[in-house]
Scaffold this motif. Structure first.
Motif, PDB file in Angstrom:
ATOM      1  N   VAL A   1       0.823  -1.210   0.000  1.00 39.02           N
ATOM      2  CA  VAL A   1       0.000   0.000   0.000  1.00 39.02           C
ATOM      3  C   VAL A   1       0.858   1.261   0.000  1.00 39.02           C
ATOM      4  CG1 VAL A   1      -1.721   1.310   1.311  1.00 39.02           C
ATOM      5  CG2 VAL A   1      -1.917  -1.189   1.115  1.00 39.02           C
ATOM      6  N   TRP A   2       1.899   1.269   0.800  1.00 37.22           N
ATOM      7  CA  TRP A   2       2.823   2.406   0.807  1.00 37.22           C
ATOM      8  C   TRP A   2       4.245   1.935   1.067  1.00 37.22           C
ATOM      9  CZ3 TRP A   2       5.173   2.657   5.515  1.00 37.22           C
ATOM     10  CH2 TRP A   2       4.444   2.334   6.663  1.00 37.22           C
ATOM     11  N   ALA A   3       5.184   2.719   0.537  1.00 40.44           N
ATOM     12  CA  ALA A   3       6.605   2.419   0.679  1.00 40.44           C
ATOM     13  C   ALA A   3       7.306   3.689   1.126  1.00 40.44           C
ATOM     14  CB  ALA A   3       7.184   1.929  -0.653  1.00 40.44           C
ATOM     15  N   GLY A   4       8.077   3.593   2.195  1.00 36.04           N
ATOM     16  CA  GLY A   4       8.733   4.760   2.744  1.00 36.04           C
ATOM     17  C   GLY A   4      10.201   4.831   2.377  1.00 36.04           C
ATOM     18  N   SER A   5      10.702   6.056   2.269  1.00 34.59           N
ATOM     19  CA  SER A   5      12.131   6.265   2.003  1.00 34.59           C
ATOM     20  C   SER A   5      12.526   7.642   2.502  1.00 34.59           C
ATOM     21  CB  SER A   5      12.438   6.156   0.510  1.00 34.59           C
ATOM     22  OG  SER A   5      13.805   6.465   0.255  1.00 34.59           O
ATOM     23  N   ARG A   6      13.629   7.695   3.209  1.00 32.55           N
ATOM     24  CA  ARG A   6      14.139   8.992   3.656  1.00 32.55           C
ATOM     25  C   ARG A   6      14.877   9.698   2.521  1.00 32.55           C
ATOM     26  NH1 ARG A   6      18.335   8.683   8.447  1.00 32.55           N
ATOM     27  NH2 ARG A   6      19.444   7.603   6.791  1.00 32.55           N
ATOM     28  N   SER A   7      15.652   8.930   1.754  1.00 33.46           N
ATOM     29  CA  SER A   7      16.498   9.526   0.713  1.00 33.46           C
ATOM     30  C   SER A   7      15.752   9.815  -0.582  1.00 33.46           C
ATOM     31  CB  SER A   7      17.680   8.598   0.413  1.00 33.46           C
ATOM     32  OG  SER A   7      18.439   8.355   1.572  1.00 33.46           O
ATOM     33  N   PHE A   8      14.659   9.059  -0.835  1.00 33.45           N
ATOM     34  CA  PHE A   8      13.975   9.183  -2.128  1.00 33.45           C
ATOM     35  C   PHE A   8      12.500   9.540  -1.961  1.00 33.45           C
ATOM     36  CE2 PHE A   8      17.593   6.350  -2.804  1.00 33.45           C
ATOM     37  CZ  PHE A   8      18.212   6.959  -3.890  1.00 33.45           C
ATOM     38  N   ALA A   9      12.159  10.230  -0.902  1.00 32.18           N
ATOM     39  CA  ALA A   9      10.767  10.656  -0.697  1.00 32.18           C
ATOM     40  C   ALA A   9      10.300  11.477  -1.896  1.00 32.18           C
ATOM     41  CB  ALA A   9      10.649  11.471   0.581  1.00 32.18           C
ATOM     42  N   GLY A  10       9.104  11.151  -2.391  1.00 37.48           N
ATOM     43  CA  GLY A  10       8.547  11.849  -3.536  1.00 37.48           C
ATOM     44  C   GLY A  10       8.938  11.270  -4.872  1.00 37.48           C
ATOM     45  N   HIS A  11       9.822  10.296  -4.872  1.00 40.92           N
ATOM     46  CA  HIS A  11      10.246   9.649  -6.114  1.00 40.92           C
ATOM     47  C   HIS A  11       9.503   8.325  -6.289  1.00 40.92           C
ATOM     48  CE1 HIS A  11      13.856  12.190  -7.001  1.00 40.92           C
ATOM     49  NE2 HIS A  11      13.728  12.451  -5.701  1.00 40.92           N
ATOM     50  N   PRO A  12       9.132   7.980  -7.521  1.00 40.42           N
ATOM     51  CA  PRO A  12       8.535   6.656  -7.755  1.00 40.42           C
ATOM     52  C   PRO A  12       9.520   5.558  -7.368  1.00 40.42           C
ATOM     53  CG  PRO A  12       8.223   8.083  -9.655  1.00 40.42           C
ATOM     54  CD  PRO A  12       9.190   8.788  -8.750  1.00 40.42           C
ATOM     55  N   LEU A  13       9.011   4.506  -6.761  1.00 35.10           N
ATOM     56  CA  LEU A  13       9.866   3.378  -6.382  1.00 35.10           C
ATOM     57  C   LEU A  13      10.555   2.782  -7.609  1.00 35.10           C
ATOM     58  CD1 LEU A  13      10.728   1.743  -3.891  1.00 35.10           C
ATOM     59  CD2 LEU A  13       8.755   0.245  -4.274  1.00 35.10           C
ATOM     60  N   SER A  14       9.860   2.797  -8.751  1.00 34.88           N
ATOM     61  CA  SER A  14      10.426   2.236  -9.977  1.00 34.88           C
ATOM     62  C   SER A  14      11.530   3.121 -10.552  1.00 34.88           C
ATOM     63  CB  SER A  14       9.329   2.044 -11.031  1.00 34.88           C
ATOM     64  OG  SER A  14       8.707   3.278 -11.344  1.00 34.88           O
ATOM     65  N   GLU A  15      11.611   4.370 -10.096  1.00 30.23           N
ATOM     66  CA  GLU A  15      12.710   5.238 -10.499  1.00 30.23           C
ATOM     67  C   GLU A  15      13.978   4.895  -9.715  1.00 30.23           C
ATOM     68  OE1 GLU A  15      13.636   9.757  -9.396  1.00 30.23           O
ATOM     69  OE2 GLU A  15      11.912   9.580 -10.776  1.00 30.23           O
TER      70      GLU A  15
ATOM     71  N   GLY B   1       7.058  -0.549 -14.721  1.00 33.00           N
ATOM     72  CA  GLY B   1       5.880  -1.218 -15.249  1.00 33.00           C
ATOM     73  C   GLY B   1       5.217  -2.154 -14.268  1.00 33.00           C
ATOM     74  N   ILE B   2       5.819  -2.308 -13.101  1.00 30.94           N
ATOM     75  CA  ILE B   2       5.275  -3.215 -12.078  1.00 30.94           C
ATOM     76  C   ILE B   2       4.662  -2.422 -10.937  1.00 30.94           C
ATOM     77  CG2 ILE B   2       5.829  -5.037 -10.423  1.00 30.94           C
ATOM     78  CD1 ILE B   2       8.120  -5.862 -12.298  1.00 30.94           C
ATOM     79  N   SER B   3       5.353  -1.343 -10.534  1.00 29.60           N
ATOM     80  CA  SER B   3       4.879  -0.548  -9.415  1.00 29.60           C
ATOM     81  C   SER B   3       4.741   0.912  -9.815  1.00 29.60           C
ATOM     82  CB  SER B   3       5.851  -0.646  -8.229  1.00 29.60           C
ATOM     83  OG  SER B   3       5.508   0.282  -7.222  1.00 29.60           O
ATOM     84  N   GLY B   4       3.626   1.503  -9.414  1.00 35.78           N
ATOM     85  CA  GLY B   4       3.430   2.930  -9.622  1.00 35.78           C
ATOM     86  C   GLY B   4       3.526   3.714  -8.330  1.00 35.78           C
ATOM     87  N   LEU B   5       3.947   3.046  -7.241  1.00 34.80           N
ATOM     88  CA  LEU B   5       4.008   3.705  -5.947  1.00 34.80           C
ATOM     89  C   LEU B   5       5.053   4.811  -5.927  1.00 34.80           C
ATOM     90  CD1 LEU B   5       3.770   0.891  -3.233  1.00 34.80           C
ATOM     91  CD2 LEU B   5       2.101   2.684  -3.711  1.00 34.80           C
TER      92      LEU B   5
END
Length: 369
Positions: free
Chosen positions: A30-44, A51-55
């Motif tokens: 449902v959600w994925a957290g990141s301190r260094s990449f907050a606001g960036h797509p996980l797939s980035e 193509g697998i995750s849009g989170l």
């Protein structure tokens, strides 16, 4: 569907959890957290997820999480915390556990005695009152306790491999636990994704080195769990080594065998007296504990564990050899440090906690070459 959130989703272990949840037939990230990449797509951050995750990663800076964690818990059934030591114990509260189950991949809740934790990690424990309700999550050995907990301490990668490899013989009293020595080799991903000089390509490539000699933090974790198996406190020698590969752990344990005739002799003395237990006896003990386990493969005959044959899977390969000259047994185990040594075991424990088949989302064929 089990709804899950991951704190620290852009570290190696957190990203592995995220990927496993995306392929899980009965769970949803449902959600994925990141301190260094907050606001960036996980797939980035991880191109393998294109193509697998849009989170998009939410901010999981510790101070932000302390403020928002109860609100985030409303959206999920389980939270995985793949965080540095000390972070989880500052976040987990009784109020949080009333809302959601927590699976912690740090060492914060692995020790029954917070004094041991504080001594080895040099950190003051943030939630000592919650330690007693935490369950040490070695899936194959603590299954019943895992079913009923809401706070799970996921074991370390070295400890998972070491404990599973030697546990049956310790538990059945077939070796003298005071003679136990464990060597382990680990791939570089075990050090995490943070930028460190010691993990740079030119520092690691074409090199093997020991580290944490006599002081590695997984030592007391192994001692505590194997001490429970032995029925008494034990002290062992543990030495890890870094090898130039991405993934994998190979453990080699050595211990003196106890005489089969109950004479009290051990090791070379038992060998000279001709009273060492036979291979069939030891193999029967391993079969007793692991013969029906989905993720533990007891190798036949002369086959010895190799990291390349468990890579990318939740499997553990185990075998042993008796040295009739020294009266010792050599116990060997191999696993993928990011799967069974971290994320895979965390998902396996989630499955147990929610009453799902343990293999759900983890039918991963080891990849080779």
């Amino acid at each position: 569907m089990i709804r899950a959130g991951v704190v620290g989703a852009t570290g190696y272990a957190g990203a592995e959890i995220a990927a496993l949840l995306m392929g899980h037939p009965q769970a949803e990230l449902v959600w994925a957290g990141s301190r260094s990449f907050a606001g960036h797509p996980l797939s980035e951050v991880y191109g393998n997820l294109r193509g697998i995750s849009g989170l998009v990663c939410i901010d999981d800076d510790t101070e932000t999480l302390r403020r928002d964690i109860l609100r985030l818990a409303e959206d999920v059934d389980v939270i995985f915390t793949a965080t540095p030591q000390g972070a989880s114990s500052s976040l987990v509260t009784e109020e949080l556990l009333e809302k959601v189950k927590v699976i912690d991949l740090s060492a914060d809740f692995r020790f029954a005695d917070t004094g041991v934790y504080e001594q080895w990690y040099g950190i003051r424990h943030g939630a000592p009152t919650l330690v007693k309700q935490a369950v040490y999550g070695l899936s194959e050995l603590m299954r019943e306790e895992i079913r009923h907990t809401r706070l799970l301490a996921n074991p370390g990668c070295f400890t998972t491999c070491a404990i599973l490899t030697v546990y049956p013989l310790i538990k059945e009293g077939l070796v003298d636990p005071n003679t136990l020595i464990i060597d382990a080799l680990s791939g570089v991903s075990g050090a995490g994704r943070g930028a460190k000089i010691a993990s740079l390509f030119c520092e690691v490539n074409e090199n093997v080195k020991a580290y944490g000699v006599t002081s590695h933090r997984h030592t007391p974790e192994i001692e505590e769990q194997l001490g429970k198996a032995a029925g008494r406190a034990l002290t062992l020698q543990f030495t890890p080594h870094l090898v130039p590969m991405n993934r994998g752990i190979l453990v080699t344990g050595y211990a003196e065998l106890a005489a089969a005739d109950g004479s009290g002799l051990c090791g070379a003395a038992a060998a000279r007296a001709g009273v060492l237990p036979q291979e069939e006896t030891l193999r029967a003990v391993y079969e007793k504990y692991y013969g029906g386990e989905h993720f533990i493969r007891l190798l036949p005959g002369d086959d010895l564990p190799e990291t390349r044959f468990v890579e990318g899977s939740n499997d553990v390969d185990i075998n042993f050899r008796i040295d009739s000259r020294t009266g010792r047994v050599v116990m060997l185990g191999a696993l993928d440090n990011l799967v069974k040594g971290a994320a895979g075991q965390a998902v396996q424990n989630m499955n147990i906690m929610f009453g799902l088949p343990e293999s759900s989302g983890l039918e991963l064929v080891p990849r080779f070459p």
